[in-house]
Design a protein around this motif. Structure first.
Motif, mmCIF file in Angstrom:
data_model
loop_
_atom_site.group_PDB
_atom_site.id
_atom_site.type_symbol
_atom_site.label_atom_id
_atom_site.label_comp_id
_atom_site.label_asym_id
_atom_site.label_seq_id
_atom_site.Cartn_x
_atom_site.Cartn_y
_atom_site.Cartn_z
ATOM 1 N N PHE A 41 5.742 -2.466 57.679
ATOM 2 C CA PHE A 41 4.554 -3.788 57.739
ATOM 3 C C PHE A 41 3.881 -3.933 56.623
ATOM 4 O O PHE A 41 3.466 -2.847 56.020
ATOM 5 N N ASP A 42 3.418 -5.228 56.259
ATOM 6 C CA ASP A 42 2.533 -5.482 55.285
ATOM 7 C C ASP A 42 1.287 -6.307 56.069
ATOM 8 O O ASP A 42 1.648 -7.443 56.420
ATOM 9 N N HIS A 43 0.351 -5.652 56.198
ATOM 10 C CA HIS A 43 -0.740 -6.206 56.985
ATOM 11 C C HIS A 43 -1.595 -7.268 56.019
ATOM 12 O O HIS A 43 -2.704 -7.862 56.677
ATOM 13 N N TYR A 44 -1.524 -7.156 54.770
ATOM 14 C CA TYR A 44 -2.842 -7.921 53.921
ATOM 15 C C TYR A 44 -2.145 -8.471 52.711
ATOM 16 O O TYR A 44 -2.688 -9.096 51.947
ATOM 17 N N GLY A 45 -0.807 -8.550 52.622
ATOM 18 C CA GLY A 45 -0.109 -9.372 51.549
ATOM 19 C C GLY A 45 0.094 -8.412 50.464
ATOM 20 O O GLY A 45 0.064 -9.098 49.262
ATOM 21 N N ASN A 46 0.028 -7.295 50.286
ATOM 22 C CA ASN A 46 0.070 -6.276 49.273
ATOM 23 C C ASN A 46 1.456 -5.609 49.260
ATOM 24 O O ASN A 46 1.400 -4.550 48.319
ATOM 25 N N GLY A 47 2.069 -5.714 50.197
ATOM 26 C CA GLY A 47 3.520 -5.028 50.138
ATOM 27 C C GLY A 47 3.553 -4.193 51.445
ATOM 28 O O GLY A 47 2.632 -3.828 52.030
ATOM 29 N N PRO A 48 4.658 -3.728 51.737
ATOM 30 C CA PRO A 48 4.861 -2.857 52.951
ATOM 31 C C PRO A 48 4.403 -1.543 52.989
ATOM 32 O O PRO A 48 5.185 -0.515 52.663
ATOM 33 N N ASN A 49 3.126 -1.268 53.153
ATOM 34 C CA ASN A 49 2.572 0.134 52.990
ATOM 35 C C ASN A 49 2.629 0.715 54.311
ATOM 36 O O ASN A 49 2.158 1.927 54.311
ATOM 37 N N ASP A 50 2.682 0.178 55.513
ATOM 38 C CA ASP A 50 2.608 0.742 56.561
ATOM 39 C C ASP A 50 4.264 0.888 57.414
ATOM 40 O O ASP A 50 4.725 0.023 57.737
ATOM 41 N N ARG A 51 4.476 1.989 56.867
ATOM 42 C CA ARG A 51 6.098 2.348 57.220
ATOM 43 C C ARG A 51 6.193 3.377 58.280
ATOM 44 O O ARG A 51 5.508 3.979 58.852
ATOM 45 N N TYR A 52 7.425 3.738 58.442
ATOM 46 C CA TYR A 52 7.987 4.993 59.023
ATOM 47 C C TYR A 52 7.623 4.592 60.907
ATOM 48 O O TYR A 52 7.408 5.702 61.507
ATOM 49 N N LYS A 53 7.610 3.445 61.053
ATOM 50 C CA LYS A 53 7.194 2.853 62.458
ATOM 51 C C LYS A 53 8.665 2.953 63.199
ATOM 52 O O LYS A 53 9.618 2.790 62.629
ATOM 53 N N VAL A 54 8.463 3.527 64.287
ATOM 54 C CA VAL A 54 9.708 3.354 65.288
ATOM 55 C C VAL A 54 9.400 2.965 66.337
ATOM 56 O O VAL A 54 8.195 3.292 67.119
ATOM 57 N N PHE A 55 10.182 1.952 67.257
ATOM 58 C CA PHE A 55 9.942 1.737 68.458
ATOM 59 C C PHE A 55 10.964 1.756 69.357
ATOM 60 O O PHE A 55 12.261 1.475 69.215
ATOM 61 N N VAL A 56 10.512 2.365 70.613
ATOM 62 C CA VAL A 56 11.587 2.713 71.572
ATOM 63 C C VAL A 56 12.245 1.656 72.549
ATOM 64 O O VAL A 56 13.247 1.944 72.906
ATOM 65 N N ASP A 57 11.574 0.583 72.597
ATOM 66 C CA ASP A 57 12.091 -0.702 73.255
ATOM 67 C C ASP A 57 11.505 -1.896 72.716
ATOM 68 O O ASP A 57 10.468 -1.876 71.958
ATOM 69 N N ASP A 58 11.872 -2.984 73.383
ATOM 70 C CA ASP A 58 11.494 -4.265 73.056
ATOM 71 C C ASP A 58 9.702 -4.584 73.114
ATOM 72 O O ASP A 58 9.206 -5.048 72.449
#
Length: 324
Positions: A41-58
């Motif tokens: 995710f990019d939260h501020y418009g500076n590029g995707p620096n919030d990475r390595y996220k995993v979601f187990v379901d919708d």
């Protein structure tokens, strides 16, 4: 009304994710493999620096995006055993990234870095050609077309190509985009592509792309080793290609000069897609259904590319509510 491709404000992102975005709009080919993919995710418009996220379901993906209302959201084309560490690589989608602002020979008058309806339509034409080669020559069927916000992503999930190496993907890209002068002594033109059944052979595809590129050249086009006089001659005689009269075109240009032109055209063809994206096994791409905040457009899974119009099908509601 005309749609202005300008950045979305923080308030507009909030409205979009609160009132319009639905996790069920994320394509099934991603939702069905959530636990194997890395999200960024990019939260501020500076590029995707919030990475390595995993979601187990919708539900967890939905909660995160609804709360964070990101500037941009991405997910990996790769499948991992441990996506939160990007370890245990299993396979990756084969991807073609066609960004309208990066088309090497654009037919519009956009400034560098900008896009308009005309060059977006040109990007769509290119995507249709890529799709036809993938399905017709390679026999691939699991081809997903995504409007990215400023162009298109072609995401292929056939098992035959998901475990392909970066080197093999490079050969596939060259074949698909007609960016290698054909070896007429080889039926396929690529020794490394022998595992694929290619009924038409590469020379036909190279001719198709070369014709497309030459017919789109402009007086201002810059081609390696092609001077202004040669470019003028190409533009003068290219109408012959409308009737596929390649022999006459070659004769009028001259064999040595013709070879220079075709070498230059093959290099232009290589720039039709972002090659780095295609060979990167761990690339993350914009998550379909989410907002491209730089242009206030929705990244959208396309159900019918022939009838798809981004200015009808990918414009968020808040754009129509702006009071400038």
């Amino acid at each position: 009304m005309s749609v202005e491709l300008k950045p979305a404000s923080k308030y507009e992102r909030k409205i979009f994710y609160k009132e319009e975005w639905n996790v069920k709009d994320v394509p099934d080919f991603i939702r069905n493999s959530l636990t194997s993919r890395e999200f960024g995710f990019d939260h501020y418009g500076n590029g995707p620096n919030d990475r390595y996220k995993v979601f187990v379901d919708d539900l967890r993906l939905k909660r995160f995006i609804k709360v964070k209302q990101p500037f941009a959201a991405y997910c990996s084309v790769a499948f991992y055993d441990k996506p939160n560490q990007r370890k245990g690589w299993q396979k990756s989608e084969l991807v073609f990234d066609v960004d309208a602002k990066d088309i090497p020979i654009r037919t519009c008058d956009c400034a560098e870095g900008e896009v308009c309806e005309k060059c977006l339509n040109q990007a769509k034409e290119i995507v249709l050609m890529i799709r036809d080669v993938l399905s017709g020559d390679f026999g691939l069927t699991n081809i997903n077309l995504i409007y990215s916000g400023r162009g298109y992503h072609v995401r292929v999930l056939d098992e035959d190509v998901m475990d392909a190496s970066s080197e093999l993907r490079g050969d596939i890209i060259q074949y698909v985009t007609g960016s290698k002068l054909p070896d007429l002594s080889n039926e396929y033109g690529f020794n490394d592509l022998q595992p694929f059944i290619i009924p038409f052979g590469y020379p036909k595809n190279f001719t198709r792309w070369s014709k497309y590129t030459i017919l789109h050249l402009r007086r201002s086009s810059k081609l390696d080793d092609v001077n202004n006089q040669l470019l003028r001659d190409v533009l003068k005689h290219r109408n012959l290609l409308q009737e596929d009269l390649w022999g006459m075109f070659r004769s009028n240009i001259g064999p040595i000069r013709y070879k220079k032109v075709m070498n230059a055209v093959s290099r232009i063809n290589m720039q039709i897609t972002d090659t780095k994206v295609s060979i990167d096994l761990k690339r993350i791409l914009r998550l379909p259904s989410t907002l491209h905040s730089k242009v206030s457009m929705k990244s959208t899974l396309i159900k019918n590319i022939e009838t798809f119009d981004p200015f009808d099908d990918a414009v968020p509601k808040f754009v129509y509510e702006r009071n400038d």
